[in-house]
Design an enzyme around this catalytic site. Sequence first.
Site, short mmCIF file in Angstrom:
data_model
loop_
_atom_site.label_atom_id
_atom_site.label_comp_id
_atom_site.label_asym_id
_atom_site.label_seq_id
_atom_site.Cartn_x
_atom_site.Cartn_y
_atom_site.Cartn_z
N GLU A 183 0.82 -1.22 0.00
CA GLU A 183 0.00 0.00 0.00
C GLU A 183 0.86 1.27 0.00
OE1 GLU A 183 -2.70 0.45 3.31
OE2 GLU A 183 -3.58 2.26 2.49
N LYS A 225 -2.55 -2.09 -3.11
CA LYS A 225 -3.60 -1.24 -2.53
C LYS A 225 -3.22 0.22 -2.78
CE LYS A 225 -6.01 -0.21 1.80
NZ LYS A 225 -6.66 -0.77 2.97
P1 13P Z 1 -9.32 4.18 4.28
O1 13P Z 1 -10.20 3.44 3.31
O2 13P Z 1 -10.06 4.80 5.42
O3 13P Z 1 -8.37 5.10 3.58
O4 13P Z 1 -8.44 3.08 5.01
C1 13P Z 1 -7.90 2.07 4.26
C2 13P Z 1 -6.62 1.66 4.85
O5 13P Z 1 -6.45 0.54 5.24
C3 13P Z 1 -5.56 2.66 4.93
O6 13P Z 1 -4.35 2.05 5.27
#
Ligand code: 13P
Length: 346
Positions: A183, A225
């Site tokens: 991510e 992600k």
């Molecule tokens: P949000 O969808 O609130 O951005 O959170 C997703 C997430 O896991 C961020 O690390």
Amino acid sequence: MNLADLNKVARAMVTPGKGILAADESSGTIKKRFDAIKVESTEENRRDYREMLFRSQEAMSKYISGVILYDETIWQNAKDGTPLVKLIEQAGAIPGIKVDEGTQPLPACPGELVTVGLDKLAERLKKYYERGARFAKWRAVIDIGSGTDGRGIPSMTAIRVNAHALARYAALCQAAQIVPIVEPEVLMDGDNDIDRCYDVTQRVLNKTFQELRVQRVALEGMILKPNMAISGKKCAKQASVAEVAEKTVRLLKSCVPAAVPGIAFLSGGQSDEEATAHLDAMNKIGNLPWPLTFSYGRALQAAPQKAWSGKAGNVPAGQQAFSHRARMNGLASTGKWDAGLEKQAA
Ligand code: 13P
């Protein structure tokens, strides 16, 4: 490492019609969420709230492929003594675990952050696997801004060190037979327009995949992600749903190899309905090399948090609110959502 098994888990995480519930708020973040609904952030309240979500039979069995947990939650038991991990498994979803330990200021780069948590990660992953986790998450945070020294944010330094850490984490996960969610989040809080977000995200994704290759991460055994290409929240000119969808798809096609089994977006502060509409519009474009789904935190939980508000008597309302958002996003993951469906449930 058994890549065939990693690939099987990764593909299950992006099953069409389903997506991931990010319920991995750190103690500090969940306190902020609870403050907003005037609930004290005690260990018991955090447990009760998450138990409510994981016992939402309809949402969990039909629309949620996996749940990202925080360290405290993975070791917690439900009120009746059942491990919360078991509730997730019983609903047919896969337990996952956030393994990064947050961010620290990046030396010599004012205003920029590096995500930490690599020390002892191999040992921690072993324990999480034994407890049932089959995937993990590590979030790198990249801001967009003008900076203080005229050099602008993000610096290449921040992009590089965060990509390096993401790849180190991903390689350790795969060695532990855990699918890494990679991510690299480019924040949407600034006043930048969508094209600047596009350019920064492109640099971040290119560097991230370069590092993943250098560190021999098997792309078939991971999930990406990312953020969407989107206008900063403070930008006067907000891009339309169609523009966000078109630019995000173009961006991802230019940076993400087809070997990646799937892409699950973060919501990043979009409203519930925006996050759903954007995902739906991308899937309506279609003809994509990977499934595109959700891994939302705020956009799945804001409504159930409000409906619950810390009262046991509100559990059915909280579960209903969660099931509704999960269903809307499940439909969006196959391009079958319609704004009219939101009104029907209201
Ligand atoms: P949000 O969808 O609130 O951005 O959170 C997703 C997430 O896991 C961020 O690390």
